[in-house]
Design an enzyme around this catalytic site. Structure first.
Site, PDB file in Angstrom:
ATOM      1  N   SER A   1       0.815  -1.272  -0.119  1.00 17.70           N
ATOM      2  CA  SER A   1       0.125  -0.112   0.029  1.00 17.70           C
ATOM      3  C   SER A   1       0.852   1.188  -0.095  1.00 17.70           C
ATOM      4  O   SER A   1       2.213   1.213   0.321  1.00 17.70           O
ATOM      5  CB  SER A   1      -0.767  -0.206   1.030  1.00 17.70           C
ATOM      6  OG  SER A   1      -1.540   1.180   1.378  1.00 17.70           O
ATOM      7  N   TYR A  33      -2.322  -1.252  10.470  1.00 18.04           N
ATOM      8  CA  TYR A  33      -2.506  -1.449   8.959  1.00 18.04           C
ATOM      9  C   TYR A  33      -1.105  -0.795   8.413  1.00 18.04           C
ATOM     10  O   TYR A  33      -0.353  -1.662   7.735  1.00 18.04           O
ATOM     11  CB  TYR A  33      -3.637  -0.493   8.149  1.00 18.04           C
ATOM     12  CG  TYR A  33      -3.683  -0.736   6.742  1.00 18.04           C
ATOM     13  CD1 TYR A  33      -4.273  -1.861   6.294  1.00 18.04           C
ATOM     14  CD2 TYR A  33      -2.981   0.062   5.755  1.00 18.04           C
ATOM     15  CE1 TYR A  33      -4.519  -2.159   5.005  1.00 18.04           C
ATOM     16  CE2 TYR A  33      -3.300   0.063   4.325  1.00 18.04           C
ATOM     17  CZ  TYR A  33      -4.082  -1.096   4.031  1.00 18.04           C
ATOM     18  OH  TYR A  33      -4.149  -1.359   2.894  1.00 18.04           O
TER      19      TYR A  33
END
Length: 265
Positions: free
Chosen positions: A147, A160
């Site tokens: 990401s 995350y």
């Protein structure tokens, strides 16, 4: 015209491929003649419908394995299943992921453990099982879907961001270990992609902020992306196919941002 990727007959596992990014990547691989093992949660009938439709459309073998990404034994079994059923394993796409947003002092410990397990540790277990197969073949492609949050941080996403930074580090280590065995490992670092999960967030944010969905997309969701455009599935798929093919043989240990300029700032 012949495909530049030359992947026909290869075998891939794509984790988290019953929806969203993973599903799009699995479909792109199948379109190139790659036999696929799908994985993920969801309605069993819907998963089977998609599996059968993809197999018929692409003319490849498409199997499903329901390994739980929090369970190491099931992940290892999924890798063995691919080898046993399809004869080899050329491409491993670690895509499974979940998200939870909270200030760190309130972050539920169970949510931290779940996100680290699914977003980071599952990739370790899949790679650990896949590397011996790939070494025996003399070739392998490991593609980890990280990401933009594997490169930069945002508040309230501690688990995350930690997991995605970990994926980038894991990718680099695996790249170094596999380099002389013909195995590459790379991470794709997308910005926001218009997945069903993100579409639901847009609707929720529009209601909560008394904004239109268009305003939410531009001023909230896409605030970090200078292009103010979502990353498209086919753009991610194009990068993945490049990395999976011989064209990408010299890309190794890279964390490739595809984020509309987010991480350039």
């Amino acid at each position: 015209m012949a495909s530049p990727y030359n992947l026909a007959g290869h075998v891939a596992i794509v984790t988290g491929s019953t929806s969203g990014i993973g599903q799009a990547l699995a479909h792109a691989l199948a379109a190139e003649g790659v036999n696929i093992v799908l994985n993920g949660f969801g309605d069993a009938a819907a998963i089977e419908k998609d599996r059968a439709a993809l197999e018929a459309k692409a003319g490849v073998k498409v199997l499903f394995h329901g390994a739980d990404m929090t369970k190491p034994d099931e992940i290892a079994a999924m890798v063995a299943f691919a080898k046993d059923q399809l004869g080899r394993l050329d491409i491993l796409v670690n895509n499974a992921g979940v998200q939870f947003v909270s200030p760190i002092e309130d972050f539920p410990i169970a949510k931290w453990d779940q996100i680290i397990a699914i977003n980071l540790t599952s990739a370790f277990h899949a790679i650990r099982a896949a590397v011996p197969i790939m070494k025996a073949q003399g070739r392998g492609r490991i593609i980890n879907i990280a990401s933009a949050h594997g490169l930069v941080a945002s508040p309230f996403k501690s688990a995350y961001v930690a997991a995605k930074h970990g994926i980038v580090g894991l990718t680099k280590t695996v790249a170094l270990e596999g380099a002389e065995a013909g195995i590459t490992a790379n991470a794709i670092c997308p910005g926001y992609v218009k997945t069903p999960l993100v579409e639901a967030q847009i609707a929720d944010q529009a209601k909560a902020r008394n904004m239109t969905p268009e305003q939410v997309m531009r001023d909230v969701i896409l605030d970090a992306q200078p292009t103010k455009k979502f990353v498209e599935f086919d753009q991610l798929a194009g990068l993945m196919l490049y990395l999976a093919s011989d064209l990408g043989a010299s890309a190794n240990g890279a964390a490739l941002a595809i984020d509309g300029g987010w991480t350039a700032e």
